[in-house]
Design a protein around this motif. Structure first.
Motif, PDB file in Angstrom:
ATOM      1  N   THR A  68     -21.167  -8.178   6.771  1.00 45.84           N
ATOM      2  CA  THR A  68     -21.762  -7.012   6.213  1.00 45.84           C
ATOM      3  C   THR A  68     -22.711  -6.529   7.140  1.00 45.84           C
ATOM      4  O   THR A  68     -23.011  -5.476   7.225  1.00 45.84           O
ATOM      5  N   THR A  72     -22.931  -2.683   8.658  1.00 43.61           N
ATOM      6  CA  THR A  72     -23.967  -1.735   8.387  1.00 43.61           C
ATOM      7  C   THR A  72     -24.628  -1.499   9.556  1.00 43.61           C
ATOM      8  O   THR A  72     -25.112  -0.302   9.809  1.00 43.61           O
ATOM      9  N   TYR A  75     -22.588   1.010  11.729  1.00 40.19           N
ATOM     10  CA  TYR A  75     -22.565   2.509  10.954  1.00 40.19           C
ATOM     11  C   TYR A  75     -23.979   3.129  11.432  1.00 40.19           C
ATOM     12  O   TYR A  75     -23.760   4.361  11.763  1.00 40.19           O
ATOM     13  N   VAL A  76     -24.934   2.416  10.996  1.00 40.33           N
ATOM     14  CA  VAL A  76     -26.282   2.957  11.140  1.00 40.33           C
ATOM     15  C   VAL A  76     -26.361   3.574  12.608  1.00 40.33           C
ATOM     16  O   VAL A  76     -26.991   4.537  12.780  1.00 40.33           O
ATOM     17  N   ALA A  84     -17.615   0.875  12.947  1.00 38.13           N
ATOM     18  CA  ALA A  84     -18.129  -0.046  11.759  1.00 38.13           C
ATOM     19  C   ALA A  84     -17.379  -1.069  11.419  1.00 38.13           C
ATOM     20  O   ALA A  84     -17.534  -2.348  11.288  1.00 38.13           O
ATOM     21  N   GLU A 130     -20.177   4.481   2.202  1.00 37.92           N
ATOM     22  CA  GLU A 130     -20.713   3.876   1.152  1.00 37.92           C
ATOM     23  C   GLU A 130     -19.851   3.391   0.416  1.00 37.92           C
ATOM     24  O   GLU A 130     -19.944   2.399  -0.401  1.00 37.92           O
ATOM     25  N   PHE A 133     -18.926  -0.385  -0.288  1.00 41.39           N
ATOM     26  CA  PHE A 133     -19.558  -1.402  -1.002  1.00 41.39           C
ATOM     27  C   PHE A 133     -19.122  -1.352  -2.382  1.00 41.39           C
ATOM     28  O   PHE A 133     -19.529  -2.092  -3.126  1.00 41.39           O
ATOM     29  N   GLN A 200     -27.405  -1.679  -7.469  1.00 42.15           N
ATOM     30  CA  GLN A 200     -26.483  -0.956  -6.246  1.00 42.15           C
ATOM     31  C   GLN A 200     -25.856   0.279  -6.750  1.00 42.15           C
ATOM     32  O   GLN A 200     -25.505   1.286  -6.103  1.00 42.15           O
ATOM     33  N   SER A 211     -25.121   4.375   2.775  1.00 42.17           N
ATOM     34  CA  SER A 211     -24.635   3.152   3.367  1.00 42.17           C
ATOM     35  C   SER A 211     -25.559   2.293   3.837  1.00 42.17           C
ATOM     36  O   SER A 211     -25.707   1.063   3.558  1.00 42.17           O
ATOM     37  N   GLY A 212     -26.708   2.945   4.483  1.00 42.88           N
ATOM     38  CA  GLY A 212     -27.746   1.983   5.009  1.00 42.88           C
ATOM     39  C   GLY A 212     -28.435   1.218   3.909  1.00 42.88           C
ATOM     40  O   GLY A 212     -28.808   0.115   4.202  1.00 42.88           O
ATOM     41  N   GLY A 215     -26.227  -1.352   2.270  1.00 42.67           N
ATOM     42  CA  GLY A 215     -25.906  -2.536   3.053  1.00 42.67           C
ATOM     43  C   GLY A 215     -27.309  -3.487   3.020  1.00 42.67           C
ATOM     44  O   GLY A 215     -27.060  -4.469   2.951  1.00 42.67           O
ATOM     45  N   LYS A 218     -27.500  -5.010  -0.426  1.00 39.51           N
ATOM     46  CA  LYS A 218     -26.027  -5.889  -0.430  1.00 39.51           C
ATOM     47  C   LYS A 218     -26.558  -7.419   0.401  1.00 39.51           C
ATOM     48  O   LYS A 218     -26.273  -8.394  -0.289  1.00 39.51           O
TER      49      LYS A 218
END
Length: 257
Positions: A68, A72, A75-76, A84, A130, A133, A200, A211-212, A215, A218
């Motif tokens: 994870t 994350t 991707y960021v 990612a 996103e 997740f 979440q 998504s950030g 992540g 999570k």
């Protein structure tokens, strides 16, 4: 003197040997206990050991978090879903290869690999990071619903951990004290799942690329939250000393307190 004994044995009248019949009143020798039962003498000790085994220790926690983090963080940094996904899956594969090289149990790495694989499928299908997740959110919701249902019907899932140790999957239900303990412990397993969904899912529904934030949520609400729930369970278990009966008709004794 030994010669006299030998002569007496030689001149003694011989009697036909008859098979000996077991005396029904004589106590039978106890059968050897399975290793899992012999290791624990109380319900609390058995549940603690099974929960520790299920979590996989510190290494299992790290192996669950690394894919994870890789997904994350990549991707960021790149804003590329495929890159990612490759980073997340690649991290899980590397952890799996390490386990294989060390000839250790790959269970938790495989769980992580399956999880990141499903997340990658969702993200690549929709093109939204996103969505990676969403499976985890749905899985936690399913776990929470299933465990709450098990409590409602008075078959809490923790009870089957006790059943696996005693050798009888349902004997624990005959003791009201143990049934109550199992229900409390199951509630403590429900809480992390419910909290993850409550936090979440609204983030997932929010506008824009989340998504950030998902992540981070999570990771923070993953194993750290699970460890907190485990600590609460251990505290509850440390208060009791419920003996495990291993008779022919295994019925767990009520707790003394």
């Amino acid at each position: 003197m030994s010669e006299d004994v030998g002569e007496a044995a030689a001149t003694a009248p011989s009697t036909p040997s008859t098979p000996s019949t077991p005396d029904p009143s004589a106590p039978s020798e106890p059968e050897p206990r399975p290793e899992a039962e012999a290791a624990h003498d109380t319900v609390e000790a058995a549940v603690r050991a099974q929960l520790a085994k299920a979590l996989g220790g510190v290494r299992g926690m790290v192996e669950a978090a690394v894919p994870t983090l890789a997904f994350t963080g990549t991707y960021v940094g790149t804003d590329e879903i495929k890159t990612a996904v490759a980073a997340g899956v690649g991290a899980a594969v590397v952890l799996l290869l390490v386990r294989i090289a060390q000839r250790s149990n790959p269970q938790f790495v495989l769980n992580s690999l399956v999880g990141i694989g499903i997340a990658a499928f969702f993200a690549l299908r929709s093109g939204k990071a996103e969505d990676a997740f969403l499976p985890g959110i749905l899985l936690n919701a399913g776990y929470a619903v299933a465990m709450i249902f098990s409590i409602a019907v008075r078959w809490p899932v923790v009870g089957f951990i006790i059943g696996s140790v005693t050798g009888d999957p349902t004997a624990w239900r005959s003791d009201p004290g143990i049934l109550k303990l199992c229900m409390r412990l199951t509630w403590l397993l429900v809480l992390p799942c419910a909290v993850r969904v409550a936090v979440q899912y609204p983030i997932y529904l929010a506008d824009g690329d989340q998504s950030g934030l998902l992540g981070a949520a999570k990771i923070v609400m993953g194993w750290p939250l699970q460890v907190a729930a485990l600590a609460a369970m251990l505290w509850l278990l440390a208060r009791g000393r419920t003996p495990i009966e291993r008779d022919e008709d295994p019925v767990l004794n009520p707790r003394d307190s």
